[in-house]
Motif scaffolding. Sequence first.
Motif, mmCIF file in Angstrom:
data_model
loop_
_atom_site.group_PDB
_atom_site.id
_atom_site.type_symbol
_atom_site.label_atom_id
_atom_site.label_comp_id
_atom_site.label_asym_id
_atom_site.label_seq_id
_atom_site.Cartn_x
_atom_site.Cartn_y
_atom_site.Cartn_z
ATOM 1 N N LEU A 162 0.744 -1.489 -0.202
ATOM 2 C CA LEU A 162 -0.142 0.039 0.352
ATOM 3 C C LEU A 162 0.852 1.340 -0.273
ATOM 4 O O LEU A 162 0.606 2.254 -0.628
ATOM 5 C CB LEU A 162 -0.996 -0.356 1.598
ATOM 6 N N MET A 163 2.044 1.300 1.360
ATOM 7 C CA MET A 163 2.724 2.687 0.859
ATOM 8 C C MET A 163 3.585 2.730 -0.790
ATOM 9 O O MET A 163 3.518 3.818 -0.844
ATOM 10 C CB MET A 163 3.813 1.958 2.144
ATOM 11 N N ALA A 164 4.248 1.331 -1.641
ATOM 12 C CA ALA A 164 4.594 1.964 -2.749
ATOM 13 C C ALA A 164 3.632 1.971 -3.506
ATOM 14 O O ALA A 164 4.371 3.404 -4.628
ATOM 15 C CB ALA A 164 5.009 0.394 -2.556
ATOM 16 N N TYR A 165 2.532 1.761 -3.783
ATOM 17 C CA TYR A 165 1.659 2.474 -4.586
ATOM 18 C C TYR A 165 0.248 3.144 -4.124
ATOM 19 O O TYR A 165 -0.116 3.458 -5.160
ATOM 20 C CB TYR A 165 0.773 1.291 -5.161
ATOM 21 N N ALA A 166 0.292 4.088 -3.073
ATOM 22 C CA ALA A 166 -0.306 5.257 -2.611
ATOM 23 C C ALA A 166 0.014 6.231 -3.556
ATOM 24 O O ALA A 166 1.394 6.330 -4.345
ATOM 25 C CB ALA A 166 0.274 5.653 -0.994
ATOM 26 N N THR A 167 -1.052 7.214 -3.973
ATOM 27 C CA THR A 167 -0.904 7.941 -4.814
ATOM 28 C C THR A 167 -1.954 9.175 -4.334
ATOM 29 O O THR A 167 -1.346 10.463 -5.111
ATOM 30 C CB THR A 167 -2.161 7.797 -5.950
ATOM 31 N N GLN A 168 -1.923 9.093 -3.242
ATOM 32 C CA GLN A 168 -2.433 10.045 -2.335
ATOM 33 C C GLN A 168 -1.469 10.675 -0.700
ATOM 34 O O GLN A 168 -1.272 9.605 -0.665
ATOM 35 C CB GLN A 168 -4.296 10.423 -1.948
ATOM 36 N N ILE A 169 -1.900 11.322 -0.249
ATOM 37 C CA ILE A 169 -0.557 11.669 0.833
ATOM 38 C C ILE A 169 -2.297 11.302 2.402
ATOM 39 O O ILE A 169 -0.997 10.414 2.887
ATOM 40 C CB ILE A 169 -0.238 13.159 1.305
ATOM 41 N N TRP A 170 -2.548 11.029 1.909
ATOM 42 C CA TRP A 170 -3.318 10.212 3.091
ATOM 43 C C TRP A 170 -3.472 8.572 2.782
ATOM 44 O O TRP A 170 -3.630 8.322 4.062
ATOM 45 C CB TRP A 170 -5.170 11.178 2.985
ATOM 46 N N LEU A 171 -2.808 7.905 2.303
ATOM 47 C CA LEU A 171 -2.911 6.805 1.951
ATOM 48 C C LEU A 171 -1.652 6.335 2.465
ATOM 49 O O LEU A 171 -1.389 5.306 3.306
ATOM 50 C CB LEU A 171 -2.867 6.439 0.458
ATOM 51 N N LEU A 172 -0.586 7.967 2.125
ATOM 52 C CA LEU A 172 0.390 7.086 2.695
ATOM 53 C C LEU A 172 1.051 6.925 4.431
ATOM 54 O O LEU A 172 1.465 6.173 5.302
ATOM 55 C CB LEU A 172 1.774 8.035 2.367
ATOM 56 N N PHE A 173 -0.431 8.082 4.855
ATOM 57 C CA PHE A 173 -0.359 8.212 6.118
ATOM 58 C C PHE A 173 -0.956 6.760 6.744
ATOM 59 O O PHE A 173 -0.736 6.048 7.830
ATOM 60 C CB PHE A 173 -0.856 9.084 7.196
ATOM 61 N N ILE A 174 -1.719 6.268 6.088
ATOM 62 C CA ILE A 174 -2.461 4.910 6.064
ATOM 63 C C ILE A 174 -1.802 3.737 6.627
ATOM 64 O O ILE A 174 -1.581 2.926 7.436
ATOM 65 C CB ILE A 174 -4.090 4.834 5.587
ATOM 66 N N ALA A 175 -0.701 4.068 5.729
ATOM 67 C CA ALA A 175 0.329 2.451 5.112
ATOM 68 C C ALA A 175 1.105 2.540 6.336
ATOM 69 O O ALA A 175 1.714 1.887 6.701
ATOM 70 C CB ALA A 175 0.770 2.421 3.546
ATOM 71 N N SER A 176 2.203 4.214 6.946
ATOM 72 C CA SER A 176 2.983 4.000 7.213
ATOM 73 C C SER A 176 2.154 3.355 9.161
ATOM 74 O O SER A 176 3.255 2.873 9.907
ATOM 75 C CB SER A 176 3.111 5.758 7.269
ATOM 76 N N PHE A 177 1.444 3.907 9.316
ATOM 77 C CA PHE A 177 0.453 3.565 10.540
ATOM 78 C C PHE A 177 0.369 2.131 10.080
ATOM 79 O O PHE A 177 0.873 1.591 11.384
ATOM 80 C CB PHE A 177 -1.516 4.276 10.887
ATOM 81 N N LEU A 178 -0.560 1.401 9.419
ATOM 82 C CA LEU A 178 -0.384 -0.112 9.370
ATOM 83 C C LEU A 178 1.583 -0.747 9.540
ATOM 84 O O LEU A 178 1.557 -2.064 10.037
ATOM 85 C CB LEU A 178 -1.148 -0.508 8.242
#
Length: 397
Positions: free
Chosen positions: A94-110
Motif C-alpha cells: 500500500l505504501m509503495a503504490y499510494a497515490t494520495q498523501i493520506w494513503l501514505l499516512f494510513i500505510a505508515s501507521f499499518l
Amino acid sequence: MSTEAPATILSRNMLLLMSLLSGLIVANNYYNQPLLALIAEDFNVKEAAVSKISVLTQLGYACGLLFIIPLGDKVMRKKLMLIDLLFVIAALLLMAYATQIWLLFIASFLIGVTSVIPQLFIPIAAELSTPQKKAANIGLVMSGLLLGILLSRFVGGVIGEYLGWRAVFMLAAGAMVLSWLLIYKLIPNLQPNFFGSYGSLMKSVWQLAKTQPKLRLAAFRGAMGFGAMSALFTTLVFHLEGAPFFAGAAIVGSFGLIGAVGALAAAFVGRLNKRFSMYHLILLCLSILLSSWLFIYFGGNTYIGLIIGVILIDLGLQSSHIMNQADYFSIPTKATSRLNTVYMVSYFIGGSLGTYLAAQAWQYGGWPAVCIVGSMFSILALVAHLIFSNKNKTLIH
C-alpha cells in the motif's frame, strides 16, 4: 508447522536466525526517514507534512506492541508471526503504490502496527537463556534489530536516490516474503503460558506496569533515550539537504551505516554485567547519550561533528536499551511478552514524541532548537536514573 522445541535449548544458530529476522522486519519502520525529502517533493507538500509519516509509523508500532505482543504469552508465537507478516506485506505494498498523501499516512501507521515481530523474538531469547547468558543473548538478538534500524536508513537512502522511494517499499515487501518462509521452516513452536481471556491478558499488562518499579524506570529511560535519537534522525535529512551540505538521500542514509558502529559496540555491553553493576553500566550509557549532543550541536555544520555525534548517540542509546531489557527481564515472572510490551510501548511513545517535537523545533528554530529538544530528552533519562535508582536499591544488581 514444526513440533514444540525443548524449552531449555537455545542454539547459537537459532539466536543468529532471530537476529537476522529482527533486522529485516524492524527495518520497515525506518526506511521512510531518509526518504522524507523525496516524498515531500513527489507529493508537492512541505517537509513538516511528510514528517507525520515517521510519527505515524512509530505510533503504529506502539499500538502493535500494546495490542499484539501480549498475545505472545497467550497463543502459539509462530502462528502469530506468520499471520502478522501477511499484514506487513500488504501494508508495504500500500505504501509503495499510494497515490494520495493520506494513503501514505494510513500505510505508515499499518506498517508500524504490524512490524512488531522482533519484540516476540527478544522475550524468547530471555525466556530460554540461563541467567548468566541472558544479557549476552539479548544483546545478540538486539544487535540484529539495531543493525536493521540503522542499515535501513542507509539502504533506504541509496535505493531511494537511484530507483525512487517507491522501490524501497516494493523491495521491503519481497524481504518480508522471505522472512515468512524462514519463520515457517525454521522457527519452532513454543507453548503459551497464559490461558485467560484477551481482556484479562491486557489487564495483566497494566498490573505489571503498576506493580514493578524496575519496569517503570526502565520504560521511562528507554522512552527518553529513543525520543532523543528520533529527534536527530527525523530532522537530519532536512539539515543535510541545506547549507553547507546540500546532500542527497544517499548521504543522509549513510549516517545510518555510520551509526552501525555504535550499535555493534553496544551489542557487547551485555558481556560487561559480570564486571560492573547494572546501575553503573546504565549511568555510563546515558552519559554517552547526553554527551553526543555536544558534538551534534557544536559540530553540527561539519561532517566530522555529526559523524562523532551519531556514533555516540547510537552507542549510548542501544547500550542502555540492552541493559534496560536485561534489567526488567530479571523480574521473576513468565510474563516475558507482557513485560516487553510495557517497555516497548513506552519506548516508541517516547520516539513518537521526539519525532513530533523535533519536527516542530525544526520548523520554528532550525537545528539549534532540535539540539535543545534532543538534549532535554537525554537529560530526563539521566536524571530519572540517578534519582529513582538510588531510591529503589533493588534496581541495582
